[in-house]
Scaffold this active site. Structure first.
Site, PDB file in Angstrom:
ATOM      1  CB  SER A   1     191.507  20.084  27.332  1.00  0.00           C
ATOM      2  OG  SER A   1     191.762  18.963  26.514  1.00  0.00           O
TER       3      SER A   1
ATOM      4  CG  HIS B   1     177.204  11.797  55.544  1.00  0.00           C
ATOM      5  ND1 HIS B   1     177.969  10.883  56.213  1.00  0.00           N
ATOM      6  CD2 HIS B   1     176.437  12.403  56.488  1.00  0.00           C
ATOM      7  CE1 HIS B   1     177.673  10.918  57.502  1.00  0.00           C
ATOM      8  NE2 HIS B   1     176.755  11.842  57.704  1.00  0.00           N
TER       9      HIS B   1
END
Ligand code: ARG
Length: 465
Positions: free
Chosen positions: A276, A155
């Site tokens: 970027s 999970h």
């Protein structure tokens, strides 16, 4: 002029040709069409339909076409709907009346199916070999990882510590099943459709068995209708590649998570990360993201082809021409993704200190405490409740779990020792488990698996087309 102009009084409409032509993408089948055409002609020779001189003339013309295609000198004509008609047209130009006999007893329906099976047989091998290369990187990184460990998650919550090598090999075993499926799909598609004709076979004494052997197929078709209309092999190849893509996607997702500041488990090499355009500080895991993103496209190709197939009556329908672009693209995409992920993983740095810190939280050994109580005779469910309460109390009161364990009448110092760093992972001793003892066995078994895969796929790297 089209090859089928005889029955028509006028030429085809421009828009019809634009809509129906497949040359732009099935040019990739040129080498396989040439191989299939040569085998067909040799078969016609064995059957006495063409004499030796005619066979020689057509084979020479096919060689010339190969030469022209390789050198990009091949001149395509306006009526060339697809690579198959283009090759036959040129063979006829080169070999005259003998060339005009090439298509005897053959239809594009069995011709295309043959070429596409030859293509798949070779390309699935190439994909398999690229998977093995990635598995080899995972194996090497797993071997180097030694006793490094990190939290295992369920999970996406920290659950129990596992060896880094164990985690890496988990991806390796999924890929092993992909290789098995690739080889299995390759075996099932290894059937030659040539001799099925348009749909029903031929009145001429063709030799489908001999042609199948000539092309290295394991068998000839059993049913001519099935031979020309079956695209199971395309759907199956797309499924195998899509599931491989799903596995690469899961691996890519972990690259993205692990290389984030939040996890910090992995630092990507500069050559395998991207920047970027605006933010000067960024170093992005685009390879992992695209591995994840491509999976959608691969699943889409599988879905598209299954949908194309679902309503088709026997036998050949032009819809089947829609099988090629998804197949080619799916194989191209995984053959880009596999080496990129291999390069990224081979060069990444695992930040094992950070992994250890994350894994050494005392609660990571909670099940070991419960198993300690079980060893002393307590039923597991009661032990689970007792430890759960201790963990909750320690969390709420902000006290040290180890101290609480040490002070507990049912637990004490021997139990508290289980919470020490690195102890929990060493206690995963069962076969296939996450600790050092079973992982040493697993590494050996994985090496054996890699050797078996190489054996099945062969060493020679087939040239792609
Ligand atoms: N380019 C076509 C295909 O890939 C060739 C088969 C055309 N056959 C026909 N009967 N029109 O399916």
């Amino acid at each position: 002029m089209t090859l089928w102009h005889g029955r028509f009084s006028g030429g085809p409409a421009e828009a019809l040709l634009a809509f129906t032509a497949s040359l732009a993408f099935d040019r990739r089948l040129a080498a396989d069409d040439l191989a299939g055409s040569a085998a067909h002609v040799r078969g016609l020779g064995r059957a006495g339909v063409l004499d030796d001189a005619e066979v020689e003339a057509v084979l020479a013309a096919l060689d010339q076409v190969e030469h022209e295609l390789d050198g990009a000198e091949f001149a395509f004509a306006a009526g060339d709907e697809d690579i198959h008609t283009a090759i036959e047209r040129r063979v006829t130009e080169l070999a005259g009346p003998a060339g005009a006999k090439l298509h005897t007893g053959r239809s594009r329906n069995d011709q295309v199916a043959t070429a596409l099976r030859l293509w798949c047989r070779r390309e699935l091998t190439v994909v398999g070999q690229a998977v093995v290369t990635l598995q080899q990187v995972l194996y090497e990184r797993a071997t180097e990882a030694g006793d490094a460990y990190l939290p295992g998650y369920t999970h996406l919550q920290r659950a129990q510590p596992v060896l880094l090598s164990h985690h890496l090999l988990a991806h390796g075993w999924a890929l092993a099943r992909d290789v098995d499926r690739l080889v299995d799909a390759r075996r099932r598609l290894d059937v030659c459709p040539l001799g099925a004709g348009a749909l029903a076979g031929s009145s001429l004494p063709l030799d489908p068995d001999g042609v199948a052997t000539d092309l290295g197929f394991a068998a000839r078709f059993d049913n001519s209708l099935d031979a020309v209309s079956d695209r199971d092999f395309v759907a199956e190849a797309l499924f195998v590649v899509a599931l491989l893509g799903v596995h690469l996607s899961r691996l890519g997702e972990e690259v993205v998570l692990w290389s984030s500041d939040e996890f910090g488990f992995m630092a990507l090499d500069d050559a395998w990360s991207t920047g970027s355009s605006m933010l000067p500080q960024k170093k992005n895991p685009d390879v992992g993201e695209l591995a994840r993103g491509k999976a959608g496209r691969l699943v889409g190709h599988l879905t598209g082809v299954l949908t194309t197939l679902k309503g088709l009556p026997l036998a050949y329908n032009r819809d089947l021409q829609e099988d090629k672009e998804p197949l080619f693209d799916a194989v191209d995409q995984v053959l880009l993704a596999l080496p990129a992920l291999a390069g990224l993983l081979a060069s990444a740095t695992f930040r094992t200190e950070r992994m250890r810190e994350a894994a050494d939280g005392p609660a990571a050994a909670a099940v070991d405490l419960a198993e300690h109580l079980v060893a002393a005779g307590m039923p597991f469910r009661s032990a689970h409740t007792l430890v759960g309460e201790l963990v909750r109390d320690a969390g709420e009161s902000g006290t040290d779990l180890a101290r609480a364990v040490e002070a507990h009448p049912d637990l004490g110092p021997a139990a508290a020792a289980l919470l020490a760093p690195g102890v929990a992972v060493r206690r995963r001793t069962t076969p296939g488990g996450a600790g050092p003892d079973p992982v040493a066995v697993q590494l050996e078994r994985f090496a054996g698996q890699l050797a078996a895969e190489r054996e099945r796929l062969g060493d020679d790297a087939p040239a792609r087309s």
